[in-house]
Design an enzyme around this catalytic site. Structure first.
Site, PDB file in Angstrom:
ATOM      1  N   GLU A   1      -9.954 -10.637  -7.318  1.00  0.00           N
ATOM      2  CA  GLU A   1      -9.000  -9.530  -7.122  1.00  0.00           C
ATOM      3  C   GLU A   1      -7.835  -9.602  -8.113  1.00  0.00           C
ATOM      4  O   GLU A   1      -7.367  -8.564  -8.599  1.00  0.00           O
ATOM      5  CB  GLU A   1      -8.486  -9.534  -5.679  1.00  0.00           C
TER       6      GLU A   1
ATOM      7  N   HIS B   1      -2.274  -5.378   1.666  1.00  0.00           N
ATOM      8  CA  HIS B   1      -3.584  -6.034   1.521  1.00  0.00           C
ATOM      9  C   HIS B   1      -3.346  -7.451   1.042  1.00  0.00           C
ATOM     10  O   HIS B   1      -2.400  -7.702   0.291  1.00  0.00           O
ATOM     11  CB  HIS B   1      -4.448  -5.295   0.481  1.00  0.00           C
TER      12      HIS B   1
ATOM     13  N   TYR C   1     -12.406  -1.982  -3.911  1.00  0.00           N
ATOM     14  CA  TYR C   1     -12.964  -2.182  -2.572  1.00  0.00           C
ATOM     15  C   TYR C   1     -14.494  -2.060  -2.557  1.00  0.00           C
ATOM     16  O   TYR C   1     -15.065  -1.752  -1.510  1.00  0.00           O
ATOM     17  CB  TYR C   1     -12.359  -1.165  -1.602  1.00  0.00           C
TER      18      TYR C   1
ATOM     19  N   LYS D   1       0.818  -1.220   0.000  1.00  0.00           N
ATOM     20  CA  LYS D   1       0.000   0.000   0.000  1.00  0.00           C
ATOM     21  C   LYS D   1       0.858   1.280   0.000  1.00  0.00           C
ATOM     22  O   LYS D   1       2.063   1.223   0.269  1.00  0.00           O
ATOM     23  CB  LYS D   1      -0.930  -0.023   1.212  1.00  0.00           C
TER      24      LYS D   1
ATOM     25  N   ASN E   1      -2.257   0.267   6.684  1.00  0.00           N
ATOM     26  CA  ASN E   1      -1.762  -0.996   7.250  1.00  0.00           C
ATOM     27  C   ASN E   1      -0.835  -1.773   6.313  1.00  0.00           C
ATOM     28  O   ASN E   1      -0.781  -3.000   6.361  1.00  0.00           O
ATOM     29  CB  ASN E   1      -2.931  -1.853   7.762  1.00  0.00           C
TER      30      ASN E   1
ATOM     31  N   ARG F   1       2.340  -6.354   9.217  1.00  0.00           N
ATOM     32  CA  ARG F   1       1.593  -5.200   9.754  1.00  0.00           C
ATOM     33  C   ARG F   1       2.125  -4.783  11.123  1.00  0.00           C
ATOM     34  O   ARG F   1       2.139  -3.588  11.445  1.00  0.00           O
ATOM     35  CB  ARG F   1       0.103  -5.519   9.784  1.00  0.00           C
TER      36      ARG F   1
ATOM     37  N   THR G   1      -5.557  -7.233  10.536  1.00  0.00           N
ATOM     38  CA  THR G   1      -5.814  -5.966   9.833  1.00  0.00           C
ATOM     39  C   THR G   1      -5.353  -4.769  10.654  1.00  0.00           C
ATOM     40  O   THR G   1      -4.751  -3.833  10.122  1.00  0.00           O
ATOM     41  CB  THR G   1      -7.330  -5.843   9.541  1.00  0.00           C
TER      42      THR G   1
END
Ligand code: CMP
Length: 139
Positions: free
Chosen positions: A128, A117, A51, A11, A114, A104, A93
């Site tokens: 996905e 994914h 999302y 991310k 975080n 994480r 998460t």
């Protein structure tokens, strides 16, 4: 054990912190193989599409703003039980609840930012992966 493919996203918080190489190395050290990889900067619309399952959640705006705030690395990981393996490597998460040594716990700042994914099921992994990659790109 079945060979599976799962989608991972490094991310914008993690790319900003220059953690791409360390995160990729961790996946490989844990026995997962990179089957496809691309660096992208998602538009807000693209993040909203990815999302869409969370569209009704109160954090949807914040999540899609963040995911379109800078570059991500999207990749397909392949290996034995890859969906569960990736989730174990990522940790919970919320980094405050993530186990020691997980990505994480090591690298995330908050539940929103975080670091990574990962697909939550084999069924969602296929959806996905197809969102970002053509089957001809998976090698
Ligand atoms: P991810 O695995 O990418 O899937 C959905 C994301 O929504 C999740 O990681 C978090 O980053 C984000 N998320 C979940 N709960 C919250 C929350 N309460 N506030 C902000 N973001 C959240």
């Amino acid at each position: 054990m079945a060979t599976e493919r799962t989608l991972s996203i490094i991310k914008p918080d993690a790319t900003r912190k220059n953690l791409v190489g360390r995160i990729l190395a961790r996946f490989e050290e844990e026995g997962l193989r990179v089957a496809a990889l691309r660096k992208i900067w998602m538009s807000k619309r693209q993040a909203e599409g990815f999302y869409a399952v969370h569209a009704a959640r109160p954090f949807f705006g914040e999540l899609t703003e963040f995911m379109s705030s800078g570059p991500c690395v999207v990749l397909v990981l392949e290996g034995d039980d890859a969906v569960a393996a990736n989730r174990r490597i990522m940790g919970a998460t919320n980094p405050a609840e993530a186990a020691e040594g997980t990505l994480r716990k090591l690298y995330a700042d908050s539940i929103g930012e975080n670091a990574v994914h990962g697909s939550d099921s084999l069924e969602n992994a296929a959806i996905e992966i197809a969102y970002f990659f053509a089957s001809s790109e998976l090698t």
